[in-house]
Design an enzyme around this catalytic site. Structure first.
Site, mmCIF file in Angstrom:
data_model
loop_
_atom_site.group_PDB
_atom_site.id
_atom_site.type_symbol
_atom_site.label_atom_id
_atom_site.label_comp_id
_atom_site.label_asym_id
_atom_site.label_seq_id
_atom_site.Cartn_x
_atom_site.Cartn_y
_atom_site.Cartn_z
ATOM 1 N N LYS A 1 1.180 -0.822 -0.225
ATOM 2 C CA LYS A 1 -0.946 -0.044 -0.276
ATOM 3 C C LYS A 1 0.575 1.000 -0.170
ATOM 4 C CE LYS A 1 -2.710 2.076 3.645
ATOM 5 N NZ LYS A 1 -1.283 2.895 4.563
ATOM 6 N N ASN A 2 1.467 1.090 0.486
ATOM 7 C CA ASN A 2 2.676 2.883 0.773
ATOM 8 C C ASN A 2 3.397 2.730 0.070
ATOM 9 O OD1 ASN A 2 0.941 2.925 3.519
ATOM 10 N ND2 ASN A 2 2.236 2.789 4.842
ATOM 11 N N CYS B 1 -5.691 7.770 9.103
ATOM 12 C CA CYS B 1 -5.573 7.424 10.245
ATOM 13 C C CYS B 1 -5.455 8.459 10.679
ATOM 14 C CB CYS B 1 -5.121 6.215 9.933
ATOM 15 S SG CYS B 1 -5.217 4.303 9.461
ATOM 16 N N ARG C 1 0.137 14.219 12.893
ATOM 17 C CA ARG C 1 0.194 14.322 11.097
ATOM 18 C C ARG C 1 0.078 15.922 10.550
ATOM 19 N NH1 ARG C 1 -1.863 8.929 8.997
ATOM 20 N NH2 ARG C 1 -0.220 8.513 8.001
ATOM 21 N N ASP D 1 4.030 0.447 11.671
ATOM 22 C CA ASP D 1 2.974 0.106 11.256
ATOM 23 C C ASP D 1 2.756 -0.741 12.287
ATOM 24 O OD1 ASP D 1 2.358 1.945 10.026
ATOM 25 O OD2 ASP D 1 2.531 1.935 8.146
ATOM 26 N N ARG E 1 -9.586 -0.596 3.871
ATOM 27 C CA ARG E 1 -8.028 0.566 2.877
ATOM 28 C C ARG E 1 -6.973 0.240 3.296
ATOM 29 N NH1 ARG E 1 -7.545 5.149 7.313
ATOM 30 N NH2 ARG E 1 -5.148 5.142 4.821
#
Ligand code: UD1
Length: 414
Positions: A22-23, A116, A121, A305, A397
């Site tokens: 994903k990242n 999230c 952030r 994570d 997600r």
């Protein structure tokens, strides 16, 4: 309301193929618009965040389509630099379009990103870096408006190795005039992946994966085809599931070279591994051992994570573990849910102290973010009885098919 139901308490037994990262996929999708042509991405995960990113790219004028697990993007028709609030708010990675839109069109208008809720952030490092490259940035209450008449290479120092800021600066630097140095850059494998993709499009980059990256601006890029690496966090999640439940699990296409900080932790907990070409097999005892003191840190440190999946695995480990979160300040949201399952955890500042119990008890819990949600699945799989995990839309997600994957590992889930 949608929920996942897990009947836990059995050791794992099975094998699973690891999806694309994903990242890595999200900034690469963003990078695809730098080329006025076609990009094909193989092993692209069909996760909710990728689908959202595709919607944004379509909104900007690109054409996109899937062929199996390959995604093609035709970006020559891109004609807008404005991203709608509706889409930007759905995920964090929308912010990487700031760098790529500036590189492609010299302008970008992006509402503050969602994603999230795991801490503050901020995006100050992204914006300061871009300003050094001659971009004019205006922040309104709702969005960031940025423009430049010609992005200039610059020497930029990041006071924290932010993944997102490094990606944005790379994206802006590729087509800039002159050379950009990003010092204090993030070294996560996903940065290396982005650089490899940019190079496949014709970018000129030195030091990818190191803390000083040098980007020599080029005039234009060309069409590229690229295979996205497997997702180290998804692979790590399933390893933690094995540690929590005991048993044996085989991971096909696990990105071994990206997982060197995870395997030693699991070995210390009593797990053993067989490493074969294209396959990683974990064997874990019925109850693992504690970890004494572990803290999260930017790569090559232990990934933030992975913190929630590890926390879930430690609930049933023998002894008392201490787990410190150093990257995001609000990443212990699942503690209450784990406590409801019988876990003995207390949080002191940014450290969770976990006193392992012999059994967790299944119950209804609620996911509030992506990795925490996956961690609740792990806890539920290791608990006696039935659990329902609400808020599973967060898990979708980032996990392409968590139900199918966990079923393949022998977990009773629907
Ligand atoms: C990315 C990952 C996320 C992962 C994180 C850290 C994606 C889509 N997300 O998030 O899964 O958990 O890296 O590995 O790839 N910070 C600032 N100012 C900034 C930017 C960041 O202070 O301008 C701080 C953040 O508040 C946080 C830390 O830096 O405390 C790390 O953030 P960053 O590395 O930027 O994470 P993301 O790119 O958001």
């Amino acid at each position: 309301m949608e929920y996942l139901e897990i009947e836990g308490g059995k050791p794992l037994c099975g094998q699973v193929r690891i999806q694309g990262s994903k990242n890595a996929a999200l900034p690469i999708l963003s990078a695809a618009i730098l080329n006025r042509g076609r990009t094909v991405l193989h092993h692209c995960p069909r996760i909710q965040d990728v689908k959202e990113m595709c919607k944004i790219l379509s909104e900007l004028g690109c054409r996109i389509g899937w062929e199996g697990d390959s995604l093609w993007i035709q970006a020559d028709t891109l004609d807008s630099f404005v991203i709608s609030k509706y889409h930007a708010e759905k995920m964090r990675s929308s912010i990487t379009l700031l760098g790529s839109l500036l590189g492609r069109l010299g302008q970008a208008c992006i509402p503050y990103p969602g994603g999230c809720v795991i801490g503050e952030r901020p995006i100050d490092l992204h914006l300061k870096g871009l300003e050094k490259m001659g971009v004019q940035v205006k922040r309104t209450e709702e969005q960031v408006e940025a423009q430049s008449t010609g992005i200039q290479g610059a020497r930029i120092f990041l006071s924290f190795p932010s993944v997102g800021a490094t990606e944005n600066l790379l994206l802006a630097a590729v087509l800039a005039q002159g050379t950009t140095w990003i010092e204090g850059a993030a070294r996560e494998p996903e940065i290396l992946e982005l650089c490899r993709f940019l190079e496949a499009m014709g970018a000129c980059i030195e030091g990818a994966g190191e803390s000083c990256i040098r980007v020599m601006g080029v005039k234009e890029l060309h069409d590229a085809e690229y295979t996205i690496a497997s997702d180290r966090i998804v692979a790590g999640t399933y390893l933690m599931a094995a540690a929590a439940c005991g048993g044996e699990a085989a991971l096909l296409q696990a990105p071994l070279s990206h997982m060197q900080e995870i395997l030693p932790v699991l070995r210390g907990m009593g797990a053993s591994f067989t490493i074969e070409p294209d396959m990683l097999v974990i064997r874990a005892p019925e109850r693992c051992r504690r970890v004494e003191n572990l803290h999260t840190a930017p790569y090559p440190g232990f990934a933030t994570d992975m913190q929630s999946p590890l926390l879930a695995a430690l609930c049933r480990a023998e002894g008392t573990s201490r787990l410190t979160e150093n990257v995001f300040e609000a990443r212990f949201k699942i503690v209450e849910e784990l406590q409801a399952m019988g876990a003995q955890i207390h949080v002191e500042n940014n450290t969770a102290v976990v006193q392992g119990v012999s059994q967790l008890q299944g119950c209804n819990v609620e996911a509030k973010e992506l990795r925490g949600g996956a961690a609740l699945c792990i806890a539920a799989a290791s608990a006696r009885g039935t659990s329902r995990i609400y808020g599973c839309q967060y898990i979708f997600r980032g996990y392409e098919d968590i139900i199918g994957d966990l079923k393949s590992l022998g977990i009773v889930i629907q």
